[in-house]
Structure formats: structure tokens, C-alpha cells
Motif scaffolding. Structure first.
Motif, PDB file in Angstrom:
ATOM      1  N   ALA A 141      -0.323 -12.871 -11.080  1.00 55.30           N
ATOM      2  CA  ALA A 141      -1.204 -13.004 -12.155  1.00 55.30           C
ATOM      3  C   ALA A 141      -2.635 -12.854 -11.960  1.00 55.30           C
ATOM      4  CB  ALA A 141      -0.760 -14.552 -12.564  1.00 55.30           C
ATOM      5  N   GLY A 142      -3.362 -12.678 -12.861  1.00 55.51           N
ATOM      6  CA  GLY A 142      -4.849 -12.672 -12.626  1.00 55.51           C
ATOM      7  C   GLY A 142      -5.510 -11.603 -13.688  1.00 55.51           C
ATOM      8  N   ARG A 143      -6.770 -11.939 -13.954  1.00 55.85           N
ATOM      9  CA  ARG A 143      -7.551 -11.019 -14.865  1.00 55.85           C
ATOM     10  C   ARG A 143      -8.142  -9.994 -13.840  1.00 55.85           C
ATOM     11  NH1 ARG A 143     -11.300 -12.805 -20.060  1.00 55.85           N
ATOM     12  NH2 ARG A 143     -11.882 -10.546 -20.560  1.00 55.85           N
ATOM     13  N   GLY A 144      -7.879  -8.766 -13.952  1.00 57.83           N
ATOM     14  CA  GLY A 144      -8.388  -7.939 -13.195  1.00 57.83           C
ATOM     15  C   GLY A 144      -7.484  -6.457 -13.314  1.00 57.83           C
ATOM     16  N   ALA A 145      -8.112  -5.640 -12.503  1.00 59.69           N
ATOM     17  CA  ALA A 145      -6.934  -4.254 -12.611  1.00 59.69           C
ATOM     18  C   ALA A 145      -5.775  -4.384 -11.751  1.00 59.69           C
ATOM     19  CB  ALA A 145      -7.925  -3.030 -11.835  1.00 59.69           C
ATOM     20  N   HIS A 146      -4.651  -4.028 -12.213  1.00 56.61           N
ATOM     21  CA  HIS A 146      -3.399  -4.236 -11.331  1.00 56.61           C
ATOM     22  C   HIS A 146      -3.241  -2.981 -10.744  1.00 56.61           C
ATOM     23  CE1 HIS A 146      -3.256  -7.951 -13.549  1.00 56.61           C
ATOM     24  NE2 HIS A 146      -2.489  -8.346 -12.806  1.00 56.61           N
ATOM     25  N   ILE A 147      -2.884  -3.069  -9.420  1.00 54.20           N
ATOM     26  CA  ILE A 147      -2.776  -1.871  -8.476  1.00 54.20           C
ATOM     27  C   ILE A 147      -1.175  -1.991  -8.277  1.00 54.20           C
ATOM     28  CG2 ILE A 147      -3.360  -0.849  -6.219  1.00 54.20           C
ATOM     29  CD1 ILE A 147      -5.759  -0.932  -8.341  1.00 54.20           C
ATOM     30  N   ASP A 148      -0.547  -0.711  -8.164  1.00 50.90           N
ATOM     31  CA  ASP A 148       0.968  -0.809  -7.832  1.00 50.90           C
ATOM     32  C   ASP A 148       0.650  -0.678  -6.239  1.00 50.90           C
ATOM     33  OD1 ASP A 148       2.024  -0.704 -10.284  1.00 50.90           O
ATOM     34  OD2 ASP A 148       2.110   1.429 -10.320  1.00 50.90           O
ATOM     35  N   GLY A 149       1.517  -1.402  -5.399  1.00 47.64           N
ATOM     36  CA  GLY A 149       1.513  -1.707  -4.226  1.00 47.64           C
ATOM     37  C   GLY A 149       2.709  -0.598  -3.640  1.00 47.64           C
ATOM     38  N   ILE A 150       2.924  -0.484  -2.382  1.00 49.51           N
ATOM     39  CA  ILE A 150       3.788   0.364  -1.461  1.00 49.51           C
ATOM     40  C   ILE A 150       5.115  -0.351  -1.713  1.00 49.51           C
ATOM     41  CG2 ILE A 150       4.536   1.777   0.367  1.00 49.51           C
ATOM     42  CD1 ILE A 150       1.421   2.273   0.868  1.00 49.51           C
ATOM     43  N   SER A 151       6.311   0.120  -2.170  1.00 46.80           N
ATOM     44  CA  SER A 151       7.519  -0.348  -2.102  1.00 46.80           C
ATOM     45  C   SER A 151       7.929  -0.573  -0.615  1.00 46.80           C
ATOM     46  CB  SER A 151       8.460   0.440  -2.962  1.00 46.80           C
ATOM     47  OG  SER A 151       9.944  -0.246  -2.874  1.00 46.80           O
ATOM     48  N   GLY A 152       8.414  -1.626  -0.155  1.00 51.55           N
ATOM     49  CA  GLY A 152       8.958  -2.007   0.902  1.00 51.55           C
ATOM     50  C   GLY A 152       7.918  -2.159   2.007  1.00 51.55           C
ATOM     51  N   ALA A 153       6.451  -2.188   1.410  1.00 51.23           N
ATOM     52  CA  ALA A 153       5.281  -2.503   2.378  1.00 51.23           C
ATOM     53  C   ALA A 153       4.418  -3.458   1.626  1.00 51.23           C
ATOM     54  CB  ALA A 153       4.463  -1.259   2.764  1.00 51.23           C
ATOM     55  N   THR A 154       5.017  -4.459   1.226  1.00 53.94           N
ATOM     56  CA  THR A 154       4.369  -5.571   0.328  1.00 53.94           C
ATOM     57  C   THR A 154       3.308  -6.161   1.069  1.00 53.94           C
ATOM     58  OG1 THR A 154       6.381  -5.957  -1.196  1.00 53.94           O
ATOM     59  CG2 THR A 154       4.648  -7.708  -0.979  1.00 53.94           C
ATOM     60  N   THR A 155       3.613  -6.721   2.429  1.00 52.05           N
ATOM     61  CA  THR A 155       2.581  -7.460   3.164  1.00 52.05           C
ATOM     62  C   THR A 155       1.146  -6.570   3.682  1.00 52.05           C
ATOM     63  OG1 THR A 155       4.552  -8.563   4.104  1.00 52.05           O
ATOM     64  CG2 THR A 155       2.294  -8.682   5.389  1.00 52.05           C
ATOM     65  N   SER A 156       1.661  -5.309   3.826  1.00 52.18           N
ATOM     66  CA  SER A 156       0.419  -4.510   4.018  1.00 52.18           C
ATOM     67  C   SER A 156      -0.394  -4.213   2.589  1.00 52.18           C
ATOM     68  CB  SER A 156       0.927  -2.900   4.496  1.00 52.18           C
ATOM     69  OG  SER A 156       1.636  -3.208   5.628  1.00 52.18           O
ATOM     70  N   SER A 157       0.421  -3.824   1.462  1.00 53.03           N
ATOM     71  CA  SER A 157      -0.310  -3.728   0.399  1.00 53.03           C
ATOM     72  C   SER A 157      -1.293  -4.807   0.088  1.00 53.03           C
ATOM     73  CB  SER A 157       0.690  -3.413  -0.912  1.00 53.03           C
ATOM     74  OG  SER A 157       1.484  -2.270  -0.484  1.00 53.03           O
ATOM     75  N   LYS A 158      -0.549  -6.087   0.111  1.00 47.48           N
ATOM     76  CA  LYS A 158      -1.384  -7.364  -0.113  1.00 47.48           C
ATOM     77  C   LYS A 158      -2.687  -7.574   0.810  1.00 47.48           C
ATOM     78  CE  LYS A 158       2.338 -10.371  -1.791  1.00 47.48           C
ATOM     79  NZ  LYS A 158       3.194 -11.433  -1.476  1.00 47.48           N
ATOM     80  N   ALA A 159      -2.460  -6.926   1.924  1.00 41.49           N
ATOM     81  CA  ALA A 159      -3.612  -7.057   3.066  1.00 41.49           C
ATOM     82  C   ALA A 159      -4.768  -6.155   2.499  1.00 41.49           C
ATOM     83  CB  ALA A 159      -3.188  -6.696   4.560  1.00 41.49           C
ATOM     84  N   VAL A 160      -4.557  -5.074   1.945  1.00 40.80           N
ATOM     85  CA  VAL A 160      -5.422  -4.305   1.499  1.00 40.80           C
ATOM     86  C   VAL A 160      -6.046  -4.815   0.327  1.00 40.80           C
ATOM     87  CG1 VAL A 160      -6.041  -1.865   0.474  1.00 40.80           C
ATOM     88  CG2 VAL A 160      -4.262  -2.145   2.466  1.00 40.80           C
ATOM     89  N   VAL A 161      -5.171  -5.493  -0.509  1.00 46.37           N
ATOM     90  CA  VAL A 161      -6.051  -5.997  -1.778  1.00 46.37           C
ATOM     91  C   VAL A 161      -6.842  -7.110  -1.440  1.00 46.37           C
ATOM     92  CG1 VAL A 161      -5.166  -7.324  -3.944  1.00 46.37           C
ATOM     93  CG2 VAL A 161      -4.264  -5.142  -3.243  1.00 46.37           C
TER      94      VAL A 161
END
Length: 180
Positions: A141-161
Motif C-alpha cells: 500500500a502507498g501512493r507512488g509507483a509500484h514496481i514488480d519485485g522478483i518472484s522468490g527474491a522478495t527480501t532482496s527486492s524489498k531491500a532495493v526499494v
């Protein structure tokens, strides 16, 4: 009489649907599209940072166009991914007005070979180019651009965001709002 009721309900339903789509587009539409034109960077200058300017920000580079006008800031930032012993280090380039994410580059990462390491591929990093700030992972949730993460690499994707958000907050707080 029943046919008239059905027609009225269909027209009202269509009006509500169109109205809702227009309202959604008005509020959220800016975040769905990438910027058509990103600043052209002709020169750069690294600026020394004082001690503890902002947590997880380690370097700042001012990016200039051919006329010598500052058009973007490149912020080196980091966040902990799945590999908890070493952070993911990114160079995040934010437009000078802190409204657009020019792009990201993964400088260092020690994530798992298959999943986490995919954060450094152009397939993933290009998802960020030209997006309006702030950014969020799709499904968050949040007002902003939503980026698709990498399936199976949620923690890494969250770290980049998270690292992108750190850079955005740094530019907005210390460089843009400080000018006003």
C-alpha cells in the motif's frame, strides 16, 4: 417498465465505472507511466558528505547537464537484503526536483546466486527508470509507483526499494526542501 429499469441501471453502472476510472487516473495515473524524457547528464561532481548526514547514505554526486545546471543527484545508499552479512549497495539517481527516479545501479551485492543476484540485472533495474517517486513493491500500500519485485527474491527486492526510498528521502529532505 422492467426494461426501462434495466436500461437505467446499465447506464448508471457505466457512468459509475467511467467516473471511477477517471478519478483513479487523476489520482494515481502519474505513477503508472514512466517519464518520457530523463535529464541528459553531461558532467558529474562528487560532493563530500559530513559525518552521519543520513543513515545508509555514503556518497553524493551532483549530475549536470551541458549548460552546467544540476539536473539530478546520484546517491550511494545501502540496505540489508537476504544475505544479512553484507548490504546491497546501490547508486540511485534522482532528478533535481526529487520527483523522478532517473535510474538505479547495483554497485555491490552478495545475494543468493539465482534469486537475489537477479536484482543486478538490467531486466530488474530498468523497472525503476523514469518512475515517479516514491516507489513501492507491487502489492504494498502507498501512493507512488509500484514496481514488480522478483518472484522468490522478495527480501532482496524489498531491500532495493528501501535503498531507493532512502535516496529519495535524502534528496527531498536535504537538497530540495533545503533550497526553499
Amino acid at each position: 417498465m422492467k426494461i426501462l429499469d434495466v436500461v437505467i441501471m446499465a447506464v448508471l453502472s457505466a457512468a459509475v465505472t467511467v467516473g471511477a476510472a477517471l478519478a483513479y487516473r487523476q489520482v494515481w495515473g502519474v505513477y503508472e507511466e514512466k517519464a518520457e524524457e530523463l535529464p541528459a547528464i553531461a558532467d558529474e561532481m562528487t560532493v563530500p558528505l559530513g559525518d552521519s548526514v543520513a543513515e545508509n547514505v555514503t556518497a553524493l554526486t551532483v549530475c549536470y547537464d551541458a549548460n552546467g545546471t544540476a539536473v539530478a543527484y546520484r546517491v550511494r545508499t545501502q540496505a540489508m537484503g537476504y544475505h544479512a552479512e553484507q548490504p546491497i549497495v546501490l547508486d540511485v539517481t534522482v532528478s533535481a526536483d526529487a520527483k523522478t527516479l532517473v535510474g538505479i545501479a547495483v554497485v555491490q551485492q552478495k545475494e543468493s546466486e539465482y534469486y537475489g543476484a537477479r536484482i543486478a540485472t538490467s531486466e530488474f533495474t530498468s523497472r525503476f527508470e523514469g518512475r515517479k517517486l516514491p516507489v513501492f513493491l507491487t502489492g504494498t500500500a502507498g501512493r507512488g509507483a509500484h514496481i514488480d519485485g522478483i518472484s522468490g527474491a522478495t527480501t532482496s527486492s524489498k531491500a532495493v526499494v528501501s535503498a531507493v526510498d532512502t535516496a529519495y528521502t535524502f534528496v527531498r529532505t536535504y537538497l530540495v526542501e533545503g533550497e526553499e
